[in-house]
Motif scaffolding. Structure first.
Motif, mmCIF file in Angstrom:
data_model
loop_
_atom_site.group_PDB
_atom_site.id
_atom_site.type_symbol
_atom_site.label_atom_id
_atom_site.label_comp_id
_atom_site.label_asym_id
_atom_site.label_seq_id
_atom_site.Cartn_x
_atom_site.Cartn_y
_atom_site.Cartn_z
ATOM 1 N N THR A 17 6.086 0.683 4.606
ATOM 2 C CA THR A 17 5.595 0.918 3.159
ATOM 3 C C THR A 17 5.057 2.477 3.234
ATOM 4 O O THR A 17 5.319 2.928 2.055
ATOM 5 N N ALA A 18 4.318 3.091 4.273
ATOM 6 C CA ALA A 18 4.024 4.392 4.361
ATOM 7 C C ALA A 18 4.976 5.244 4.910
ATOM 8 O O ALA A 18 4.861 6.246 4.441
ATOM 9 N N GLY A 19 5.951 4.873 5.555
ATOM 10 C CA GLY A 19 6.756 5.452 6.215
ATOM 11 C C GLY A 19 6.040 5.970 7.726
ATOM 12 O O GLY A 19 4.931 5.973 7.905
ATOM 13 N N ILE A 20 6.978 6.691 8.665
ATOM 14 C CA ILE A 20 6.640 7.041 9.960
ATOM 15 C C ILE A 20 5.603 7.986 9.793
ATOM 16 O O ILE A 20 4.629 8.163 10.654
ATOM 17 N N PHE A 21 5.841 9.175 9.402
ATOM 18 C CA PHE A 21 4.875 10.426 9.159
ATOM 19 C C PHE A 21 3.645 10.112 8.735
ATOM 20 O O PHE A 21 2.659 10.428 9.180
ATOM 21 N N LYS A 22 3.626 9.440 7.526
ATOM 22 C CA LYS A 22 2.170 9.094 6.983
ATOM 23 C C LYS A 22 1.408 8.080 7.657
ATOM 24 O O LYS A 22 0.258 7.905 8.090
ATOM 25 N N PHE A 33 0.948 -1.270 0.083
ATOM 26 C CA PHE A 33 0.015 -0.061 -0.115
ATOM 27 C C PHE A 33 0.593 1.081 -0.049
ATOM 28 O O PHE A 33 1.937 1.308 0.632
ATOM 29 N N ASN A 34 0.467 2.305 -0.765
ATOM 30 C CA ASN A 34 0.836 3.471 -0.512
ATOM 31 C C ASN A 34 -0.286 4.470 -0.217
ATOM 32 O O ASN A 34 -1.412 4.367 -0.775
ATOM 33 N N ALA A 35 -0.176 5.268 1.031
ATOM 34 C CA ALA A 35 -1.221 5.795 1.511
ATOM 35 C C ALA A 35 -1.032 7.294 1.389
ATOM 36 O O ALA A 35 0.009 7.918 1.171
ATOM 37 N N LEU A 36 -2.363 8.121 1.615
ATOM 38 C CA LEU A 36 -2.344 9.413 1.517
ATOM 39 C C LEU A 36 -1.823 9.989 0.294
ATOM 40 O O LEU A 36 -0.733 10.904 0.575
#
Length: 336
Positions: A316-321, A97-100
């Motif tokens: 996959t999204a990273g901490i901030f997202k 997943f890629n979010a936001l």
């Protein structure tokens, strides 16, 4: 398989998202969630659109997508497209997943997942993860239909499996609303996010505004099971054959993962004589707690895949997202 379209999520919007943003090498694509279908108490215009891309060759697709849309990915992209594809295929529910992700041309924000065709077919048939299979128990907006006969067959069998499972959990008489609530609840049973991070009324908010879409989706399945299930169109009341013979039929039609899990759970009791699958299913069919046995097994499958996929999502999204996405979920939970 599509449900009622939302005003904001019209076909032209999906076309704009797909054609202007993503590689076109995918065989099946659908959108789902509160940004696509109106849910009780939710403003659809403020919600993110969730999408799933089914691809034949994950490394090739990610290679092109990273080249076109590097900002969609976390720092994992720096490890290369092959690593991204390996994480997709080997971790969690086999979805990346890629979010936001803001789609400026369309004026919307999306979250999209990438899954291989083979992984999707396996989940639909076996419920080994009950992840995308569970999302496809509910109405979705099919953006690109598949021409693959195996995938088309798996999509239909997944709906049949949902009905067989729900009937084993329901009493002899129940309402049509209870029927679709039970089906929709399958993929949330055991999901740790339902205890912390999800709207507590999520399932009811999904079903209540979409009753007609659920009827359209499940009508062919219900018609094929007329010997076991009757649904009154006038009253919305349902009745099923709850005899052990009917239960044996439903148990035999279960996907491989929950069926094997039920057999293992039944044979775990050392006081019982260990039996083969056929004899075990027959014995379970005569047990009044048959539905509870099955529910426990469904919970175990969903719990494992939801935890693994959520941990994978942090990468996959990273901490901030992840913090932003999780914060939005918690706010919804609090409001509910």
């Amino acid at each position: 398989m599509a449900g009622t379209k939302a005003v904001v999520a019209c076909p032209s919007l999906y076309s704009k998202i797909l054609e202007s943003t993503f590689p076109q090498h995918f065989s099946f694509c659908f959108a789902y969630g509160s940004g696509v279908f109106r849910q009780s108490g939710s403003d659809i215009t403020n919600n993110m659109i969730d999408m799933i891309f089914t691809v034949e060759d994950p490394p090739a697709w990610h290679k092109e997508n990273i080249s076109r849309n590097p900002n969609h990915y976390s720092a994992l992209r720096l490890l290369g497209y092959k690593t991204v594809a390996r994480i997709q295929e080997n971790w969690g529910a086999k979805v990346y997943f890629n979010a936001l992700v803001p789609i400026k041309d369309a004026g919307v924000t999306i979250k999209y997942g990438v899954v291989s065709r083979s992984a999707l077919v396996t989940d639909l048939l076996d419920w080994n993860k009950l992840y995308l299979a569970g999302r496809l128990h509910k109405p979705v907006e099919v953006i690109r239909k598949t021409s693959d006969s195996q995938l088309r067959s798996a999509l239909q069998l997944n709906l049949h499996s949902a009905v067989h499972t729900a009937l084993l959990m329901l009493p002899e008489n129940f309402s049509e609303h209870e029927f679709y609530i039970t089906i929709s609840s399958l993929s949330y049973a055991g999901d740790f996010r339902m205890m912390f991070g999800e709207d507590k009324k999520k399932v009811h908010k999904i079903v209540e505004p979409q009753m007609e879409s659920f009827r359209e989706l499940y009508s062919p399945v219900i018609n094929s099971l007329s010997d076991f299930l009757e649904v009154s169109k006038e009253s919305g009341l349902c009745s099923q054959d709850a005899s052990p013979v009917a239960r044996i039929h439903h148990l035999n039609q279960l996907p491989r993962a929950p069926q094997r899990a039920v057999v293992r759970l039944w044979n775990r009791d050392s006081r019982k004589l260990r039996q083969d699958t056929e004899d075990t299913l027959r014995a379970i069919a005569y047990d009044p707690d048959c539905g509870l046995f099955l529910l426990e097994c469904i919970k175990d499958i969903v719990s494992a895949s939801s935890i693994q996929q959520s941990l994978k999502g942090i990468l996959t999204a990273g901490i901030f997202k992840s913090l932003r996405y999780g914060g939005n979920k918690i706010l919804k939970m609090i409001k509910s």
